[in-house]
Design a protein around this motif. Structure first.
Motif, PDB file in Angstrom:
ATOM      1  N   SER A 186       0.843  -1.189   0.000  1.00 20.35           N
ATOM      2  CA  SER A 186       0.000   0.000   0.000  1.00 20.35           C
ATOM      3  C   SER A 186       0.880   1.240   0.000  1.00 20.35           C
ATOM      4  O   SER A 186       2.071   1.182   0.348  1.00 20.35           O
ATOM      5  CB  SER A 186      -0.913   0.020   1.234  1.00 20.35           C
ATOM      6  N   LYS A 187       0.282   2.355  -0.386  1.00 20.55           N
ATOM      7  CA  LYS A 187       1.007   3.628  -0.355  1.00 20.55           C
ATOM      8  C   LYS A 187       1.419   3.975   1.064  1.00 20.55           C
ATOM      9  O   LYS A 187       2.517   4.469   1.306  1.00 20.55           O
ATOM     10  CB  LYS A 187       0.115   4.730  -0.944  1.00 20.55           C
ATOM     11  N   GLU A 190      -3.875  -3.448   7.147  1.00 24.08           N
ATOM     12  CA  GLU A 190      -4.518  -4.198   6.070  1.00 24.08           C
ATOM     13  C   GLU A 190      -5.492  -5.204   6.681  1.00 24.08           C
ATOM     14  O   GLU A 190      -5.225  -6.419   6.735  1.00 24.08           O
ATOM     15  CB  GLU A 190      -3.468  -4.906   5.219  1.00 24.08           C
ATOM     16  N   SER A 226      -7.566  -0.027   2.547  1.00 24.04           N
ATOM     17  CA  SER A 226      -7.130  -0.172   1.158  1.00 24.04           C
ATOM     18  C   SER A 226      -8.206  -0.850   0.317  1.00 24.04           C
ATOM     19  O   SER A 226      -9.131  -1.487   0.828  1.00 24.04           O
ATOM     20  CB  SER A 226      -5.838  -0.996   1.093  1.00 24.04           C
ATOM     21  N   ARG A 227      -8.059  -0.726  -0.994  1.00 27.70           N
ATOM     22  CA  ARG A 227      -9.002  -1.359  -1.916  1.00 27.70           C
ATOM     23  C   ARG A 227      -8.995  -2.874  -1.748  1.00 27.70           C
ATOM     24  O   ARG A 227     -10.044  -3.528  -1.749  1.00 27.70           O
ATOM     25  CB  ARG A 227      -8.638  -0.996  -3.355  1.00 27.70           C
ATOM     26  N   ALA A 232     -13.573   0.233   1.254  1.00 31.29           N
ATOM     27  CA  ALA A 232     -12.331   0.875   0.817  1.00 31.29           C
ATOM     28  C   ALA A 232     -12.440   2.387   0.970  1.00 31.29           C
ATOM     29  O   ALA A 232     -13.439   2.994   0.579  1.00 31.29           O
ATOM     30  CB  ALA A 232     -12.035   0.508  -0.630  1.00 31.29           C
ATOM     31  N   PRO A 264       0.020  -4.232 -10.397  1.00 28.68           N
ATOM     32  CA  PRO A 264      -1.297  -3.586 -10.485  1.00 28.68           C
ATOM     33  C   PRO A 264      -2.448  -4.518 -10.112  1.00 28.68           C
ATOM     34  O   PRO A 264      -3.584  -4.059  -9.979  1.00 28.68           O
ATOM     35  CB  PRO A 264      -1.383  -3.167 -11.960  1.00 28.68           C
ATOM     36  N   ARG A 266      -2.861  -5.764  -7.293  1.00 28.16           N
ATOM     37  CA  ARG A 266      -3.225  -5.364  -5.948  1.00 28.16           C
ATOM     38  C   ARG A 266      -2.888  -3.894  -5.765  1.00 28.16           C
ATOM     39  O   ARG A 266      -2.185  -3.304  -6.596  1.00 28.16           O
ATOM     40  CB  ARG A 266      -2.515  -6.225  -4.902  1.00 28.16           C
ATOM     41  N   GLU A 267      -3.377  -3.310  -4.691  1.00 29.32           N
ATOM     42  CA  GLU A 267      -3.161  -1.883  -4.495  1.00 29.32           C
ATOM     43  C   GLU A 267      -1.797  -1.617  -3.876  1.00 29.32           C
ATOM     44  O   GLU A 267      -1.656  -1.008  -2.824  1.00 29.32           O
ATOM     45  CB  GLU A 267      -4.266  -1.307  -3.597  1.00 29.32           C
ATOM     46  N   SER A 285       2.185  -0.097  -3.853  1.00 26.04           N
ATOM     47  CA  SER A 285       2.734   1.231  -4.096  1.00 26.04           C
ATOM     48  C   SER A 285       4.234   1.188  -3.894  1.00 26.04           C
ATOM     49  O   SER A 285       4.769   0.248  -3.303  1.00 26.04           O
ATOM     50  CB  SER A 285       2.097   2.247  -3.138  1.00 26.04           C
TER      51      SER A 285
END
Length: 506
Positions: free
Chosen positions: A10-11, A42, A145-146, A180, A497, A499-500, A502
């Motif tokens: 994740s970011k 998460e 997260s998404r 999300a 891409p 998964r979300e 970063s």
């Protein structure tokens, strides 16, 4: 100053890794902090009570794997209470799977012990400096997260619905589950992280949290005892090492099986001049058949892993034929130091340490990993795992850290990405984006799961039926990779891409 590339789930996790570098940490510190962030933020995908493996390859030292995986509980189990039975539930994920929930599904957690060992032996920051930034993020609240949102759509009732505290945390208004983008608020987990920062990792194994966990196990029919926690230790192991083209690859050794399967896939692929989809599927079928027939038996797992690698090196494909619940972080720096870390809490047990917002794993409840056994698993035994955190070093000095979540799809996702990059010459980004396939057992028969932008007619020579998924489906893992290119003197980080994921640079 050393520069670091970070690829995380994740970011938020990637940014925490970058923050750690700004505070004077190194690539290992960044990977550990990013992992801790995912463990705590998460929801469903990971949990603080998870476990995993850490592959580290410093530029000037030999590579190691730190085994911090879940262990079988039950040492000194009280004779006056029945051993817990597994509660099974159907989870509508990946076509439907049965999984074990409740305190009886919880194994001895290892990730905090592994993070502590990696930090002490390879990091530059103190334990408190590593934990505190994560505690602050949890204290402030973090967006869901998404990927976690998608998972909770399937799991909010099946996994978390049976336990009042779990249910309330996932359904903050008492009815609707978190989506999300919603802010996750776990104030008691923040307090728990500050406690762990203050008391050290021993807090979970011999201190305050250990006492609270054992007490809840006694009340709620779990198997973890004080002896289980006090005797748990992260173990430094020598990795599996193979050559693949001009790269030397190190990955997870026994008693885990993921690294051995990955190495076998790569070794067999290296002997084939034509690596079309038919060939890749045939090799996967052979290795994964062997894995399910021979590598699930705990008593024989070490010898079976040795045999698997021997047959792969001898190119004996016919011999094989006869016989999200994970996160990953990759970091690498411009000095050639790399860390690859994969961790999991299974599909989630819904069980918590009360008043701590500290979710536990369901490592005993991953039924696809634990088939019926003729003999019970001895307490203290490391459980079976598909994880394969991997590092590759080129003869010119370039270094690649790579890994993936995705249960049984972990090894095939990494193998296909490495083959695309090393053999086919794809850029790292394209190597990870390319459509994937995976041979698996589904509805009691072998099938090829594939992303539908991979042309199905290229698989027509195989007798197995096909099971299609949309392009870039999260079912096929989420490869995270970080690369230091010695020739270009450049850092790269790529997040899958699917998964979300970063990336961040520091």
């Amino acid at each position: 100053m050393t520069k670091v590339a970070i690829a995380a789930d994740s970011k938020l996790a990637a940014n925490i890794g970058a923050e750690i570098i700004a505070q004077g940490g190194n690539a290992i510190d960044a990977a550990l902090a990013a992992t801790l962030t995912s463990m705590c933020c998460e929801l469903g995908v990971m949990a603080p009570g998870g476990s995993g493996f850490i592959t580290i390859w410093p530029q000037d030292r030999e590579p190691v794997v730190i085994d911090a995986y879940a262990a079988m509980p039950g040492k000194d189990f009280p004779g006056d209470r029945p051993y817990p039975e597994l509660q099974k539930t159907l989870l509508n994920y990946g076509g439907g799977i049965y999984t074990g929930i409740g305190y009886g599904a919880v194994a001895v957690p290892g990730m905090f012990a592994g993070i502590a060992k990696a930090s002490a032996e390879y990091g530059q920051l103190s334990w408190a400096e590593l934990i505190t930034p994560v505690a602050k993020v949890v204290e402030q609240g973090c967006p869901l997260s998404r990927v976690s949102g998608m998972y909770l759509e399937h799991a909010h009732a099946a996994i978390f619905g049976w336990h009042p505290e779990s249910y309330q945390l996932v359904h903050p208004n008492g009815k609707d589950y978190l989506k999300a983008g919603d802010i996750v608020r776990l104030p008691d987990l923040a307090k728990t992280l500050y406690l762990i920062a203050d008391e050290g990792p021993e807090c979970l194994y011999q201190g305050t949290l250990a006492q609270e966990l054992v007490a809840e196990m006694g009340r709620s029919h779990g198997a973890i005892t004080q002896a289980d926690l006090a005797s748990y230790a992260a173990i430094i192991r020598e990795p599996i090492r193979i050559s693949y083209g001009d790269w030397e690859i190190v990955t997870n050794p026994a008693p885990a099986v993921g690294g051995a399967c990955l190495a076998a896939l790569l070794l067999l692929q290296q002997t084939r001049q034509n690596l079309d989809h038919d060939t890749i599927a045939a090799i996967q079928e052979a290795v994964l058949n062997y894995r399910f027939e021979h590598l699930n038996v705990d008593q024989d797992r070490w010898q079976a892993v040795t045999d698997l690698l021997y047959f792969a090196r001898m190119n004996q494909l016919d011999h094989y034929r006869s016989s999200p619940s994970t996160i990953h972080v990759s970091t690498v720096d411009d000095q050639g130091c790399a860390c690859s870390l994969t961790a999991s809490a299974g599909y989630g047990s819904g069980a918590v340490i009360p008043g701590r917002n500290f979710w536990l794993n369901n490592s005993l409840g991953e039924l696809e990993l634990h088939r019926e056994q003729s003999e019970p698993i001895a307490p203290g035994t490391r459980l079976i795992s598909n994880m394969a955190p991997t590092i590759a070093r080129h003869r010119n000095g370039s270094v690649l850290s790579i890994g993936s979540p995705g249960a049984s799809r972990i090894t095939t996702a990494i193998a296909q990405s490495l083959t695309n990059f090393i053999v086919h010459g794809d850029s790292l980004r394209e190597a990870i984006r390319r459509p994937r396939l995976h041979v698996e057992e589904f509805d009691d028969q072998l099938m090829i799961a594939y992303e539908e932008n991979l042309r199905a007619e290229t698989l027509s020579n195989l007798s197995m039926p096909l099971r299609g998924f949309p392009p870039l489906s999260m079912y096929f893992g989420g490869v995270q990779a970080a690369l230091w290119s010695e020739e270009e003197q450049q850092l790269q980080a790529i997040a899958d891409p699917r998964r979300e994921g970063s990336v961040a640079f520091a």
